[in-house]
Structures are given as C-alpha cells and as structure tokens.
Design a protein around this motif. Structure first.
Motif, PDB file in Angstrom:
ATOM      1  N   PRO A   1       0.836  -1.211   0.000  1.00  0.00           N
ATOM      2  CA  PRO A   1       0.000   0.000   0.000  1.00  0.00           C
ATOM      3  C   PRO A   1       0.867   1.257   0.000  1.00  0.00           C
ATOM      4  O   PRO A   1       1.840   1.364   0.740  1.00  0.00           O
TER       5      PRO A   1
ATOM      6  N   VAL B   1      -4.307   6.129  -0.403  1.00  0.00           N
ATOM      7  CA  VAL B   1      -3.555   4.871  -0.368  1.00  0.00           C
ATOM      8  C   VAL B   1      -4.216   3.821  -1.250  1.00  0.00           C
ATOM      9  O   VAL B   1      -5.444   3.652  -1.237  1.00  0.00           O
ATOM     10  N   HIS B   2      -3.381   3.088  -1.999  1.00  0.00           N
ATOM     11  CA  HIS B   2      -3.900   2.092  -2.926  1.00  0.00           C
ATOM     12  C   HIS B   2      -2.839   1.035  -3.204  1.00  0.00           C
ATOM     13  O   HIS B   2      -1.668   1.184  -2.839  1.00  0.00           O
ATOM     14  N   ALA B   3      -3.246  -0.018  -3.891  1.00  0.00           N
ATOM     15  CA  ALA B   3      -2.324  -1.053  -4.361  1.00  0.00           C
ATOM     16  C   ALA B   3      -3.033  -1.878  -5.418  1.00  0.00           C
ATOM     17  O   ALA B   3      -4.220  -2.196  -5.289  1.00  0.00           O
TER      18      ALA B   3
ATOM     19  N   GLU C   1      -6.992  -2.220  -4.691  1.00  0.00           N
ATOM     20  CA  GLU C   1      -7.385  -1.811  -3.350  1.00  0.00           C
ATOM     21  C   GLU C   1      -7.174  -0.305  -3.239  1.00  0.00           C
ATOM     22  O   GLU C   1      -6.089   0.200  -3.529  1.00  0.00           O
TER      23      GLU C   1
END
Length: 286
Positions: free
Chosen positions: A35, A75-77, A54
């Motif tokens: 993340p 925030v991401h992934a 995500e």
C-alpha cells in the motif's frame, strides 16, 4: 516470485512536459505493490489480464478494459491474481496542473486541487483514448507540442466523463482531526528524520497504540509507513531530476543503498535503476 521473469517496466518522462509521467508494464505477474500513495493524481488502464485494486479500504477486481483513478495521497495497491498475466498503463499527472485544467473547464471555482471521487470506469472511449495517448507519448517521432496538446485533450475528456460520477460518489473518510493533520504535515517536512512512534504519539497527544490505530483510519497507513512513503517519493523526485541512485538514496534519508532499493521496489514495484532508465522509444507513427 515462483521463478517468474517479466519484461522490465517502461517509464516515460520528458523535461518539456514535467507535469506528466507514464508507466507501461507488459507482464505484471512479478509486479507487487505494498500500500502506497502518490503526490500526483493518477489513472491506470488494465490492458491485459486481470488484477486486484485496493483503494482507500475498497476492493475491486479489474480486468482488461478497466480504468482506475487515484487521488493524490490516497492509499492504494494493484496486484496480480494468482500469478496470472496482466498488463497495464499508468499516467501520473501533477495535481496543480490538473487543478488548473479543471478550473478552465469550469469544474472548479479556483485552480486549487480538490479530490475527484471516482474509483473505477469501464468507458470504452476513455480506454481507447488512453492507449492512443500512451502510443503518442512513447513515440519519439511526435513533437513535444503535439504530445502536450494530446495530453490536455485527453484529460479534458476524462474530466468531463467522470465528473458526474464523481459528484455522486460516496466520500471515503471524514477529515482527520487537527492533531493528526499537524503530525502528517510535520512528517511531510521531516520524513528523513529518525522519529519513534513514541515521539510521534507524544506530539499528537495520544498513546502509541491509539496513534497507530487512528492514523491508519484517517490516512490509510501507519505513521511509520506514511513516513517511509514520503521518503520513497523524495527518492523518486531526485531520480527524475537526474540524481545518481546513491545520491537519491541519501536525499531520501536512506544511508544504506540496498535498503533504499528494497523499500523503493516494494512501493514502486520497480528498482531505482529501472525507474531512472529512459524508455526505448518507437517512431512508427507521427
């Protein structure tokens, strides 16, 4: 990762278009992100296979033809599904430049960044347009003026297309309390300092365990992860400005270059060397 090999990612940048960066991955089976967040607004297109996405606590399954959008600092992934092949494009856009464009389009009252609440789209027109823009940017037979024009035209189309969905979207989280925002601002400036969670908790007036819990709630990551994310962003900026990797590591507060490379790869899903390498360009179309 299970003995897989993949083609290195391609990063496109041009000093005449400093507000734009493009990433192209043709086989993302070994591309795994922790993340993280970016200082830029970004959008991605899945050009082959499928992956997870995500984003601020939401989870999506995306596949070829899907578009994803990420606000600065959210925030991401994205990661592969069961080691299945997938490919994608990512466009990173300077938030101030994009705010100015949105202001000119009439979507903002002032050229100041406001988050866009749109996560995913399956618009075939935008998907095709993104691929065409990527071809244009990677083509060294196309002038910087033409690329600038195509970038603005495409992103204007994107803003028009997603504005209605963005207005109707549910906001992901409330604003953080001022004590946490103040701590985050401090970490932005002092991310290279060695700061213990106990010191940060005292500054925020919380216990260490409570700080970790509420900071993650409002910022999507722990205070330590937030600080490391900022360090990697400093390293990326130094590399984009032409610094050698060893100097970029020092600028980002890493006195051990192997540690910098390990953390950089975990958050950027590419090595510092790959990120600094200019792309192999094609000139088959103008």
């Amino acid at each position: 990762m299970n003995g897989l090999t993949s083609t290195p990612p391609v990063f496109w940048r041009d000093s005449e278009l400093p507000h734009i960066e493009l990433r192209q991955v043709s086989d993302g089976r070994t591309v795994c992100y922790a993340p993280h967040s970016h200082t830029q607004w970004s959008m991605g297109a899945i050009t082959g296979g499928e992956s997870t996405f995500e984003y601020v606590g939401r989870q999506y399954h995306v596949s070829e033809g899907s578009l994803v959008f990420m606000n600065p600092e959210w925030v991401h992934a994205c990661n592969p599904v069961d080691n299945q092949p997938w490919a994608y494009l990512m466009l990173y856009v300077d938030a101030s430049w994009l705010a100015s464009l949105r202001f000119r389009l009439g979507y903002l009252d002032a050229p100041v960044w406001q988050d866009i609440h749109c996560d995913v789209s399956t618009s075939a027109d935008l998907y095709t347009g993104f691929q065409a823009l990527a071809d244009c940017l990677l083509n060294n037979g196309v002038s910087a003026e033409k690329k600038e024009h195509d970038v603005e035209a495409f992103l204007s189309e994107v803003m028009v297309s997603i504005s209605e969905a963005a207005e109707q979207a549910e906001k992901p989280f409330p604003p953080a309390p001022e004590s946490l925002r103040e701590l985050a601002r401090y970490l932005d400036v002092h991310c290279t300092d060695e700061l213990s969670v106990e010191w940060m908790a005292e500054r925020a007036g919380l216990s260490p365990s409570h700080l970790v819990r509420v900071f993650r709630k409002y910022f999507g990551m722990t205070p330590h992860a937030y600080q490391i994310n900022r360090r990697v962003q400093l390293g990326q900026r130094a590399i984009r400005q032409g610094a050698p990797i060893a100097d970029a590591a020092l600028a980002a507060g890493f006195f051990d270059q192997p540690h910098f490379q390990k953390v950089f790869k975990r958050l950027v899903a590419a090595t510092p060397g790959q990120y600094s390498r200019p792309p192999k360009r094609h000139s088959d179309r103008v």
